[in-house]
Design a protein around this motif. Structure first.
Motif, PDB file in Angstrom:
ATOM      1  N   ASP A  57       0.804  -1.220   0.000  1.00 38.85           N
ATOM      2  CA  ASP A  57       0.000   0.000   0.000  1.00 38.85           C
ATOM      3  C   ASP A  57       0.834   1.265   0.000  1.00 38.85           C
ATOM      4  O   ASP A  57       0.399   2.301  -0.503  1.00 38.85           O
ATOM      5  CB  ASP A  57      -0.963   0.015   1.208  1.00 38.85           C
ATOM      6  CG  ASP A  57      -0.235  -0.108   2.528  1.00 38.85           C
ATOM      7  OD1 ASP A  57       0.883  -0.651   2.543  1.00 38.85           O
ATOM      8  OD2 ASP A  57      -0.786   0.342   3.554  1.00 38.85           O
ATOM      9  N   MET A  58       2.072   1.225   0.546  1.00 32.95           N
ATOM     10  CA  MET A  58       2.892   2.440   0.656  1.00 32.95           C
ATOM     11  C   MET A  58       3.983   2.536  -0.399  1.00 32.95           C
ATOM     12  O   MET A  58       4.609   3.584  -0.547  1.00 32.95           O
ATOM     13  CB  MET A  58       3.518   2.515   2.046  1.00 32.95           C
ATOM     14  CG  MET A  58       2.517   2.656   3.184  1.00 32.95           C
ATOM     15  SD  MET A  58       1.560   4.188   3.074  1.00 32.95           S
ATOM     16  CE  MET A  58       2.811   5.394   3.506  1.00 32.95           C
ATOM     17  N   ALA A  59       4.243   1.472  -1.147  1.00 33.64           N
ATOM     18  CA  ALA A  59       5.313   1.494  -2.151  1.00 33.64           C
ATOM     19  C   ALA A  59       5.147   2.634  -3.166  1.00 33.64           C
ATOM     20  O   ALA A  59       6.136   3.308  -3.502  1.00 33.64           O
ATOM     21  CB  ALA A  59       5.400   0.148  -2.857  1.00 33.64           C
ATOM     22  N   PRO A  60       3.944   2.887  -3.689  1.00 33.18           N
ATOM     23  CA  PRO A  60       3.798   4.003  -4.633  1.00 33.18           C
ATOM     24  C   PRO A  60       4.105   5.360  -4.009  1.00 33.18           C
ATOM     25  O   PRO A  60       4.480   6.305  -4.723  1.00 33.18           O
ATOM     26  CB  PRO A  60       2.324   3.916  -5.050  1.00 33.18           C
ATOM     27  CG  PRO A  60       1.930   2.496  -4.793  1.00 33.18           C
ATOM     28  CD  PRO A  60       2.692   2.110  -3.572  1.00 33.18           C
ATOM     29  N   PHE A  61       3.944   5.475  -2.698  1.00 34.98           N
ATOM     30  CA  PHE A  61       4.240   6.720  -1.986  1.00 34.98           C
ATOM     31  C   PHE A  61       5.744   6.978  -1.952  1.00 34.98           C
ATOM     32  O   PHE A  61       6.200   8.115  -2.055  1.00 34.98           O
ATOM     33  CB  PHE A  61       3.665   6.617  -0.566  1.00 34.98           C
ATOM     34  CG  PHE A  61       3.880   7.810   0.307  1.00 34.98           C
ATOM     35  CD1 PHE A  61       3.246   9.016   0.049  1.00 34.98           C
ATOM     36  CD2 PHE A  61       4.714   7.735   1.429  1.00 34.98           C
ATOM     37  CE1 PHE A  61       3.431  10.112   0.870  1.00 34.98           C
ATOM     38  CE2 PHE A  61       4.911   8.823   2.254  1.00 34.98           C
ATOM     39  CZ  PHE A  61       4.258  10.021   1.970  1.00 34.98           C
ATOM     40  N   VAL A  62       6.535   5.916  -1.825  1.00 33.98           N
ATOM     41  CA  VAL A  62       7.986   6.035  -1.703  1.00 33.98           C
ATOM     42  C   VAL A  62       8.676   6.076  -3.064  1.00 33.98           C
ATOM     43  O   VAL A  62       9.706   6.744  -3.239  1.00 33.98           O
ATOM     44  CB  VAL A  62       8.543   4.869  -0.862  1.00 33.98           C
ATOM     45  CG1 VAL A  62      10.061   4.926  -0.766  1.00 33.98           C
ATOM     46  CG2 VAL A  62       7.911   4.863   0.525  1.00 33.98           C
ATOM     47  N   ALA A  63       8.113   5.408  -4.051  1.00 29.63           N
ATOM     48  CA  ALA A  63       8.773   5.198  -5.350  1.00 29.63           C
ATOM     49  C   ALA A  63       9.306   6.466  -6.018  1.00 29.63           C
ATOM     50  O   ALA A  63      10.405   6.437  -6.605  1.00 29.63           O
ATOM     51  CB  ALA A  63       7.815   4.473  -6.299  1.00 29.63           C
TER      52      ALA A  63
END
Length: 326
Positions: free
Chosen positions: A231-237
């Protein structure tokens, strides 16, 4: 912990704030309680939340902890309204929606007032004067002591702040909350100059570049990190590109030279930028938070600060460059 005035107001806040984005979702009651106690014991006062964090769960959890763990009078509670929790992530800053949302926030928080109430984002579908009237009503009714905005671009912030300063009986904006770090310096183009000119304090969110400035991603993506979660990977990418890698490498070199962790250098850099009141820290647990709070004793030498300024400098062209060279 040192405290600062929030903008050109009498409200004093700790120069590091505690964010609650993951409370009630990824952070349970025990971990939240440990974080709040750690923050309070370190002299922290500013705790930031929002009505949409965990669909109200973050506010509810904070309210329970205030009742049982930390005196309400020791905290500066900030919350936000105007973001509507639906799949399209829309915003509604109409007077009716905002005031109803504030009443619901107060009920979840278990308090009669919030110290700082913020409009979560600009809503092009609502006249700005109507949105700002809700802020005036909140203060005049005693439900909020100070008001601010969040995620307003430069012209939106300047227009809102000027409107509030132009009429008697209106409440001046105390703060604006925006993402700001060595990896995201876009606010320096228009938002920060406007805030400085108008006496508005900046509350930087994601001051550690969504976790990337800790250096944990230099050797890959740890499975237990935000970047390793679905759920948070797109936030960090967006902060895992080659440009970010160069900045993180420079940060690591500076940290080695000072015998501190990269996160301390990154936090000290943003904490001491002109116009900044308090970066907001989001941590997975109390141990992470304690490590970040230990930055209090660190002030960056001028040469290191300048080197970090240079390596992370954003590219601003028209209309910011010097026209005398043309």
């Amino acid at each position: 912990m040192e405290h600062r005035h929030l903008g050109r107001t009498g409200l004093r806040v700790s120069r590091l704030g505690l964010g609650t984005l993951t409370w009630g979702r990824n952070t349970g009651e025990r971990d939240a309680a440990d974080q709040l106690k750690t923050f309070w014991n370190a002299g922290g006062s500013l705790v930031d939340t929002a009505d949409v964090y965990a669909d109200g769960g973050a506010e509810y959890l904070l309210g329970r902890l205030i009742e049982d763990l930390v005196p309400r009078s020791d905290l500066v509670i900030a919350t936000k309204a105007g973001s509507v929790p639906d799949p399209d992530r829309r915003f509604d800053t109409s007077r009716g929606h905002l005031l109803s949302a504030l009443d619901a926030s107060l009920q979840r928080l278990g308090t009669d007032y919030v110290d700082l109430w913020q409009v979560h984002a600009f809503d092009p579908g609502t006249p700005l004067d109507e949105t700002l009237q809700a802020l005036d009503i909140a203060v005049s009714s005693g439900r909020a002591r100070y008001v601010g905005v969040s995620n307003f671009c430069g012209w939106q912030l300047a227009k809102a702040a000027t409107w509030q300063l132009a009429g008697s009986g209106r409440t001046a904006l105390a703060s604006t909350q925006m993402e700001y770090s060595l990896l995201q310096r876009g606010v320096e183009r228009e938002v920060l100059p406007a805030a400085l000119d108008l006496g508005i304090g900046l509350l930087p969110s994601s001051p550690l570049g969504r976790g990337v400035l800790t250096g944990k991603y230099r050797g890959g993506t740890p499975q237990d990190s935000r970047g390793g979660s679905e759920d948070m990977a797109p936030f960090v990418a967006p902060y895992l590109d080659d440009t970010a890698a160069l900045i993180v490498d420079a940060l690591a070199i500076a940290a080695d030279g000072l015998a501190v962790a990269p996160l301390h250098v990154a936090l000290a850099w943003v904490r001491d930028r002109p116009g900044v009141a308090a970066p907001l820290l989001g941590a997975r647990n109390a141990q992470q938070l304690a490590a970040a709070l230990s930055v209090e004793a660190l002030t960056l030498p001028d040469e290191i600060r300048q080197a970090l300024d240079d390596v992370s400098a954003p590219l601003h062209r028209y209309p910011d460059h010097d026209w005398s060279t043309l």
